[in-house]
Design a protein around this motif. Sequence first.
Motif, PDB file in Angstrom:
ATOM      1  N   ALA A 189      46.582   9.238  32.024  1.00 41.13           N
ATOM      2  CA  ALA A 189      47.172   7.917  32.229  1.00 41.13           C
ATOM      3  C   ALA A 189      48.371   7.708  31.306  1.00 41.13           C
ATOM      4  CB  ALA A 189      46.128   6.830  31.982  1.00 41.13           C
ATOM      5  N   TYR A 190      48.264   8.174  30.071  1.00 43.19           N
ATOM      6  CA  TYR A 190      49.362   8.055  29.108  1.00 43.19           C
ATOM      7  C   TYR A 190      50.586   8.822  29.592  1.00 43.19           C
ATOM      8  CZ  TYR A 190      51.643   7.958  24.498  1.00 43.19           C
ATOM      9  OH  TYR A 190      52.523   7.756  23.458  1.00 43.19           O
ATOM     10  N   ILE A 191      50.367  10.065  30.000  1.00 40.40           N
ATOM     11  CA  ILE A 191      51.484  10.905  30.439  1.00 40.40           C
ATOM     12  C   ILE A 191      52.066  10.383  31.746  1.00 40.40           C
ATOM     13  CG2 ILE A 191      52.097  13.225  31.232  1.00 40.40           C
ATOM     14  CD1 ILE A 191      50.077  14.298  29.187  1.00 40.40           C
ATOM     15  N   ILE A 230      49.667  19.161  27.949  1.00 40.96           N
ATOM     16  CA  ILE A 230      50.525  18.562  28.969  1.00 40.96           C
ATOM     17  C   ILE A 230      50.463  19.371  30.256  1.00 40.96           C
ATOM     18  CG2 ILE A 230      52.948  18.142  29.587  1.00 40.96           C
ATOM     19  CD1 ILE A 230      53.385  17.188  26.746  1.00 40.96           C
ATOM     20  N   ARG A 231      50.437  20.700  30.121  1.00 40.98           N
ATOM     21  CA  ARG A 231      50.330  21.538  31.325  1.00 40.98           C
ATOM     22  C   ARG A 231      49.033  21.221  32.085  1.00 40.98           C
ATOM     23  NH1 ARG A 231      51.173  25.757  28.913  1.00 40.98           N
ATOM     24  NH2 ARG A 231      53.394  26.031  29.401  1.00 40.98           N
ATOM     25  N   SER A 232      47.940  21.057  31.364  1.00 34.96           N
ATOM     26  CA  SER A 232      46.664  20.716  32.010  1.00 34.96           C
ATOM     27  C   SER A 232      46.711  19.327  32.632  1.00 34.96           C
ATOM     28  CB  SER A 232      45.529  20.788  30.975  1.00 34.96           C
ATOM     29  OG  SER A 232      45.387  22.086  30.467  1.00 34.96           O
ATOM     30  N   ALA A 233      47.357  18.378  31.922  1.00 31.77           N
ATOM     31  CA  ALA A 233      47.439  17.013  32.446  1.00 31.77           C
ATOM     32  C   ALA A 233      48.266  16.959  33.725  1.00 31.77           C
ATOM     33  CB  ALA A 233      48.048  16.082  31.388  1.00 31.77           C
ATOM     34  N   LEU A 234      49.385  17.698  33.771  1.00 29.13           N
ATOM     35  CA  LEU A 234      50.193  17.723  34.990  1.00 29.13           C
ATOM     36  C   LEU A 234      49.422  18.327  36.147  1.00 29.13           C
ATOM     37  CD1 LEU A 234      53.674  18.797  33.563  1.00 29.13           C
ATOM     38  CD2 LEU A 234      52.939  16.508  34.247  1.00 29.13           C
ATOM     39  N   LEU A 266      51.821  13.930  41.879  1.00 22.63           N
ATOM     40  CA  LEU A 266      53.055  14.715  41.792  1.00 22.63           C
ATOM     41  C   LEU A 266      52.919  16.030  42.544  1.00 22.63           C
ATOM     42  CD1 LEU A 266      52.864  17.317  39.600  1.00 22.63           C
ATOM     43  CD2 LEU A 266      52.752  15.432  37.979  1.00 22.63           C
ATOM     44  N   ARG A 267      54.082  16.592  42.877  1.00 22.76           N
ATOM     45  CA  ARG A 267      54.165  17.914  43.490  1.00 22.76           C
ATOM     46  C   ARG A 267      55.377  18.629  42.896  1.00 22.76           C
ATOM     47  NH1 ARG A 267      49.833  16.755  44.872  1.00 22.76           N
ATOM     48  NH2 ARG A 267      48.825  16.954  46.911  1.00 22.76           N
ATOM     49  N   ARG A 268      55.239  19.915  42.660  1.00 25.13           N
ATOM     50  CA  ARG A 268      56.335  20.762  42.207  1.00 25.13           C
ATOM     51  C   ARG A 268      56.937  21.448  43.431  1.00 25.13           C
ATOM     52  NH1 ARG A 268      57.412  20.111  36.583  1.00 25.13           N
ATOM     53  NH2 ARG A 268      55.561  20.504  35.329  1.00 25.13           N
ATOM     54  N   VAL A 269      58.265  21.410  43.537  1.00 32.62           N
ATOM     55  CA  VAL A 269      58.936  21.961  44.709  1.00 32.62           C
ATOM     56  C   VAL A 269      60.184  22.714  44.274  1.00 32.62           C
ATOM     57  CG1 VAL A 269      60.113  21.395  46.879  1.00 32.62           C
ATOM     58  CG2 VAL A 269      58.100  20.100  46.184  1.00 32.62           C
ATOM     59  N   LEU A 324      56.768  24.600  48.464  1.00 32.63           N
ATOM     60  CA  LEU A 324      55.834  23.940  47.566  1.00 32.63           C
ATOM     61  C   LEU A 324      55.320  24.956  46.558  1.00 32.63           C
ATOM     62  CD1 LEU A 324      54.508  21.137  47.241  1.00 32.63           C
ATOM     63  CD2 LEU A 324      52.583  22.000  48.582  1.00 32.63           C
ATOM     64  N   GLU A 325      55.185  24.536  45.299  1.00 34.32           N
ATOM     65  CA  GLU A 325      54.685  25.417  44.251  1.00 34.32           C
ATOM     66  C   GLU A 325      53.407  24.866  43.659  1.00 34.32           C
ATOM     67  OE1 GLU A 325      57.437  26.122  41.150  1.00 34.32           O
ATOM     68  OE2 GLU A 325      58.595  27.605  42.276  1.00 34.32           O
ATOM     69  N   CYS A 326      52.526  25.764  43.216  1.00 33.09           N
ATOM     70  CA  CYS A 326      51.334  25.351  42.479  1.00 33.09           C
ATOM     71  C   CYS A 326      51.778  24.685  41.182  1.00 33.09           C
ATOM     72  CB  CYS A 326      50.440  26.557  42.195  1.00 33.09           C
ATOM     73  SG  CYS A 326      49.038  26.173  41.118  1.00 33.09           S
ATOM     74  N   THR A 327      51.292  23.474  40.931  1.00 32.45           N
ATOM     75  CA  THR A 327      51.663  22.769  39.710  1.00 32.45           C
ATOM     76  C   THR A 327      51.175  23.495  38.475  1.00 32.45           C
ATOM     77  OG1 THR A 327      51.535  20.670  40.903  1.00 32.45           O
ATOM     78  CG2 THR A 327      51.541  20.544  38.511  1.00 32.45           C
ATOM     79  N   GLY A 328      50.046  24.179  38.608  1.00 29.77           N
ATOM     80  CA  GLY A 328      49.478  24.848  37.449  1.00 29.77           C
ATOM     81  C   GLY A 328      50.178  26.125  37.050  1.00 29.77           C
TER      82      GLY A 328
END
Length: 284
Positions: free
Chosen positions: A41-43, A72-76, A85-88, A225-229
């Motif tokens: 929630a903070y991020i 942060i990587r885990s939170a995203l 969100l989505r990474r593209v 589309l890319e995997c966010t992780g």
Amino acid sequence: MAEAKTIPAPPMAAAGYGKRSAPDQAPRTREMFAHLPVREAYIATYVDRLPDGAAMDVKTLAKALPYGQQAIRSALTNLSEAGHLRRVRETVGEGRTQWVWRTHFSRTARDDAWWDKYLKVDAPPEPKAQAATAPAEEPEAYETLAAVGRADSRMGLSHAECVALAPLAALWLARGVTREALVRALTAGLPAVVHAPGALARTRLRDKLPPEPPRSAATAVVRLLECTGCGTPGRPEALAGGLCRACHGRPPEEPAPVDVAALAAAARAASRAGRDRFVTSLSR
């Protein structure tokens, strides 16, 4: 709900990269991320308030937030799975040969079907969707707006006004207007005293916006589309929640397990056989 701290102006990504706000989001409220864990929630609150075009890489976010890069990587990853969100990666530029990486963010959680329709993977975006997303020229638009006050002190714009007006100014740049012409459009024919330069700039940017140039087949955008992780590209059906199978916590398909004991026994046998042949050769 966790509130993101107030920080100086965020670093902007290179032109074409960074954050992109999804359209048709619900208004901001104090409870908009109450369904998320405190860290997420903070991020999310911080990211939601970033201007479009702001850098969204893990290293940059870690410098601004009280969390390390891994957190942060885990939170995203969790925000992607929650539908925020989505990474593209997508093509831009003349001939569409350059690839850029963007993070599309929505404070309103969306399901996979909504994201897939919005992003139109491997297809040219509809004009409405294209207008709803921030153009690639927003960092340049911010710099141009900041220069307006230097061209005419009556139109000096604050940082907050430049950030708020950047999406409108970027539309002018995206439609072929030069930075110099945009500055002239905002400073020409001013009254003797300008009491609200931000409001006047918004009116001119909105009411005098040039027409959009006609689209052609050559301007088709290819989106992956890319995997966010982990950043692995894939089809939407393979990236539920914006994550690949491995990043969902499900083990990927693997070959049959290796019998380590059998391999060790075979190695020992081969070693003994080699030694026996060596000893026999010496006795001859």
